[in-house]
Design a protein around this motif. Structure first.
Motif, PDB file in Angstrom:
ATOM      1  N   GLN A   3     -25.688  10.219 -70.353  1.00 26.76           N
ATOM      2  CA  GLN A   3     -24.325   9.745 -70.623  1.00 26.76           C
ATOM      3  C   GLN A   3     -24.008   9.890 -72.090  1.00 26.76           C
ATOM      4  OE1 GLN A   3     -23.968   5.675 -68.972  1.00 26.76           O
ATOM      5  NE2 GLN A   3     -22.335   6.532 -67.712  1.00 26.76           N
ATOM      6  N   LEU A   4     -22.829  10.418 -72.368  1.00 31.48           N
ATOM      7  CA  LEU A   4     -22.290  10.458 -73.721  1.00 31.48           C
ATOM      8  C   LEU A   4     -20.971   9.701 -73.673  1.00 31.48           C
ATOM      9  CD1 LEU A   4     -22.839  14.239 -74.599  1.00 31.48           C
ATOM     10  CD2 LEU A   4     -24.322  12.311 -75.151  1.00 31.48           C
ATOM     11  N   VAL A   5     -20.873   8.665 -74.482  1.00 28.66           N
ATOM     12  CA  VAL A   5     -19.687   7.810 -74.444  1.00 28.66           C
ATOM     13  C   VAL A   5     -19.039   7.783 -75.819  1.00 28.66           C
ATOM     14  CG1 VAL A   5     -18.776   5.518 -73.968  1.00 28.66           C
ATOM     15  CG2 VAL A   5     -20.701   6.403 -72.618  1.00 28.66           C
ATOM     16  N   VAL A  27     -31.081  10.749 -72.561  1.00 33.45           N
ATOM     17  CA  VAL A  27     -31.412  12.063 -73.115  1.00 33.45           C
ATOM     18  C   VAL A  27     -32.289  11.847 -74.338  1.00 33.45           C
ATOM     19  CG1 VAL A  27     -29.342  12.123 -74.585  1.00 33.45           C
ATOM     20  CG2 VAL A  27     -30.432  14.262 -73.873  1.00 33.45           C
ATOM     21  N   SER A  28     -33.171  12.793 -74.579  1.00 35.90           N
ATOM     22  CA  SER A  28     -33.995  12.727 -75.787  1.00 35.90           C
ATOM     23  C   SER A  28     -33.139  13.160 -76.964  1.00 35.90           C
ATOM     24  CB  SER A  28     -35.216  13.630 -75.638  1.00 35.90           C
ATOM     25  OG  SER A  28     -36.030  13.215 -74.570  1.00 35.90           O
ATOM     26  N   ALA A  97     -20.546  16.394 -77.404  1.00 34.44           N
ATOM     27  CA  ALA A  97     -21.389  17.249 -76.577  1.00 34.44           C
ATOM     28  C   ALA A  97     -22.803  17.282 -77.122  1.00 34.44           C
ATOM     29  CB  ALA A  97     -20.826  18.660 -76.523  1.00 34.44           C
ATOM     30  N   ALA A  98     -23.745  17.523 -76.219  1.00 45.78           N
ATOM     31  CA  ALA A  98     -25.157  17.645 -76.589  1.00 45.78           C
ATOM     32  C   ALA A  98     -25.712  18.924 -75.993  1.00 45.78           C
ATOM     33  CB  ALA A  98     -25.952  16.446 -76.080  1.00 45.78           C
ATOM     34  N   GLU A 111     -24.824  21.477 -73.026  1.00 45.31           N
ATOM     35  CA  GLU A 111     -25.244  21.028 -71.701  1.00 45.31           C
ATOM     36  C   GLU A 111     -24.522  19.782 -71.209  1.00 45.31           C
ATOM     37  OE1 GLU A 111     -29.692  21.947 -73.145  1.00 45.31           O
ATOM     38  OE2 GLU A 111     -29.600  20.998 -71.184  1.00 45.31           O
ATOM     39  N   TYR A 112     -24.290  18.847 -72.100  1.00 46.89           N
ATOM     40  CA  TYR A 112     -23.760  17.552 -71.679  1.00 46.89           C
ATOM     41  C   TYR A 112     -22.484  17.241 -72.457  1.00 46.89           C
ATOM     42  CZ  TYR A 112     -28.567  17.194 -70.045  1.00 46.89           C
ATOM     43  OH  TYR A 112     -29.766  17.439 -69.428  1.00 46.89           O
TER      44      TYR A 112
END
Length: 123
Positions: A3-5, A27-28, A97-98, A111-112
């Motif tokens: 999750q990215l918030v 996520v690492s 984003a990651a 990716e995320y």
């Protein structure tokens, strides 16, 4: 589950400042590049600024150089976007984003994604 918030968006007058935050979980965080993108109606999503996993390298869009900066806290799993001297053309939904070993401006390499936060700059 990754999750990215994002948080911190809002309405600001031209010339003002805002700081966006993006908290990551599942996520690492420390092994991922992190980026901020934006998208306004009728336009493609574009890279605003990215930072590599160590925080030692950043990549800015020309339109935000000298005004926006990115930083990350690998203990808090959070990336920040500090925006100064905001302009009406900065109005957009901003996404966090990651990605791992990303080609920064290549959206497909990330990716995320977060859900986005609206930034509106009034003239």
């Amino acid at each position: 589950q990754v999750q990215l918030v994002e948080s911190g968006g809002g309405l600001v007058q031209a010339g003002g400042s805002l700081r966006l935050s993006c908290a990551a979980s599942g996520v690492s965080f420390s092994i991922y590049d992190m980026g901020w993108f934006r998208q306004s109606p009728g336009k493609e999503r574009e890279l605003v600024v990215a930072i590599n996993r160590s925080g030692l390298y950043t990549n800015h869009a020309d339109s935000v150089k000298g005004r926006f900066s990115i930083s990350r806290d690998n203990v808090k799993n959070t990336v920040y976007l500090q925006m100064h001297s905001l302009k009406p053309e900065d109005t957009a939904v901003y996404y966090c984003a990651a990605g791992y070993n990303t080609a920064y401006s290549a959206i497909g390499s990330w990716e995320y994604w977060g859900q986005g936060t609206q930034v509106t700059v009034s003239s």
